[in-house]
Write a protein that holds these residues in place. Structure first.
Motif, PDB file in Angstrom:
ATOM      1  N   SER A  42      34.540  41.108 -76.242  1.00 33.19           N
ATOM      2  CA  SER A  42      34.393  39.654 -76.445  1.00 33.19           C
ATOM      3  C   SER A  42      34.973  39.242 -77.796  1.00 33.19           C
ATOM      4  O   SER A  42      35.633  38.207 -77.904  1.00 33.19           O
ATOM      5  CB  SER A  42      32.922  39.236 -76.382  1.00 33.19           C
ATOM      6  N   ARG A  46      37.760  36.492 -78.497  1.00 32.10           N
ATOM      7  CA  ARG A  46      37.458  35.375 -79.395  1.00 32.10           C
ATOM      8  C   ARG A  46      38.473  35.292 -80.541  1.00 32.10           C
ATOM      9  O   ARG A  46      38.833  34.202 -80.980  1.00 32.10           O
ATOM     10  CB  ARG A  46      36.021  35.489 -79.921  1.00 32.10           C
ATOM     11  N   LEU A  51      38.498  31.567 -81.742  1.00 33.37           N
ATOM     12  CA  LEU A  51      37.076  31.279 -81.961  1.00 33.37           C
ATOM     13  C   LEU A  51      36.538  32.115 -83.115  1.00 33.37           C
ATOM     14  O   LEU A  51      35.478  31.832 -83.668  1.00 33.37           O
ATOM     15  CB  LEU A  51      36.270  31.556 -80.689  1.00 33.37           C
TER      16      LEU A  51
END
Ligand code: ADP
Ligand code: MG
Length: 252
Positions: A42, A46, A51
């Motif tokens: 993840s 990201r 992110l």
């Protein structure tokens, strides 16, 4: 190459989460990322979708430099370039992340108006076309809370597609769903693969990865342990860690 990442490193405090990740994705390619929980999958997505910021490394997306290195430091591009790059990528989350207070239609229209500055009518036309594509045209006026997880995830996919990304990232798109609902999501993703959508899919659905991916990346403990074709990874791996991981999966 639509995506080129070189020697990415990312930590949270003392914890090094991405230790040295290099990967490339060609146009039209479907890449599956597999690996144990906590291995950094993840975090990698990201970082690639802005992110999170990497500590070190280089990322190039659709020919634009997002991060480069200057000595020991990662240097991010200017805001305008970063914004242009954001428009090239889409991300579908595990938990859908729809706006609960907006209808399905509005969920798909709003980002087009806000991000792409589209006229509302044109955005609605596109939204209805995409709802048709994910087989949910009849839910345009429903609210996310009235839909099943599988339906919400298909809406989330339609919303991501509405922004015309050149690369679509999925972070475990089926892992929040009951098993009987995962099939409908996998079918949508398979359809996108047939249309040559470039996709990077983090998944625990091994049969699906084997079937739909052109290439499989096995991540473990912040590094890419092994990568290859599904055949190489699932049938012929010589890597002990990959073997152990897949075996554990087969037992569950
Ligand atoms: P995966 O998706 O493969 O399960 P993650 O990228 O979510 O792995 O997490 C990798 C490691 O990074 C885990 O140890 C996790 O606790 C840690 N981590 C992820 N996000 C953060 C954060 N925002 N702050 C601190 N630690 C984090
Ligand atoms: Mg994860």
């Amino acid at each position: 190459m639509l995506l080129k990442a070189i020697n990415l490193e990312k930590g949270f405090g003392e914890t090094e989460v991405l230790k040295d990740i290099s990967m490339e994705v060609r146009e039209g390619e479907v890449v599956a990322i597999i690996g144990p929980s906590g291995s950094g999958k993840s975090t990698l997505l990201r970082c690639l979708t802005q992110l999170e910021r990497v500590d070190r490394g280089q990322i190039e997306i659709c020919g634009k430099q997002m991060v480069t290195m200057n000595g020991e430091k990662a240097i991010y591009a200017d805001n305008r370039t970063l914004h242009d790059i954001i428009l090239d990528v889409g991300l579908v989350f595990q938990n859908f992340n729809l706006f609960p207070h907006m209808t399905v239609l509005k969920n798909i229209v709003e980002p087009q108006v806000k991000v792409l500055k589209k006229e509302k009518e044109e955005a609605q036309r596109k939204a209805l076309e995409l709802l048709d594509k994910v087989n949910l045209k009849d839910k345009a006026q429903a609210y996310p809370g009235e839909l099943s997880g599988g339906q919400q995830q298909r809406i989330a996919i339609a919303r991501a597609l509405a922004l015309n990304p050149r690369i679509l990232f999925f972070d475990e798109p089926t892992s929040a769903l009951d098993p009987e609902l995962t099939g409908e999501i996998l079918k949508v993703i398979r359809g996108l693969a047939e249309e040559n959508m470039t996709m990077v899919i983090v998944t625990h659905e091994m049969a699906f990865a084997r079937d739909v991916a052109d290439r499989v990346i096995f991540m473990d403990n912040g590094v890419i342990m092994e990568e290859g074709t599904p055949e190489e990874m699932f049938s012929n791996t010589a890597n002990q860690r990959t073997k152990e991981f897949l075996q554990r999966f087969n037992e569950n």
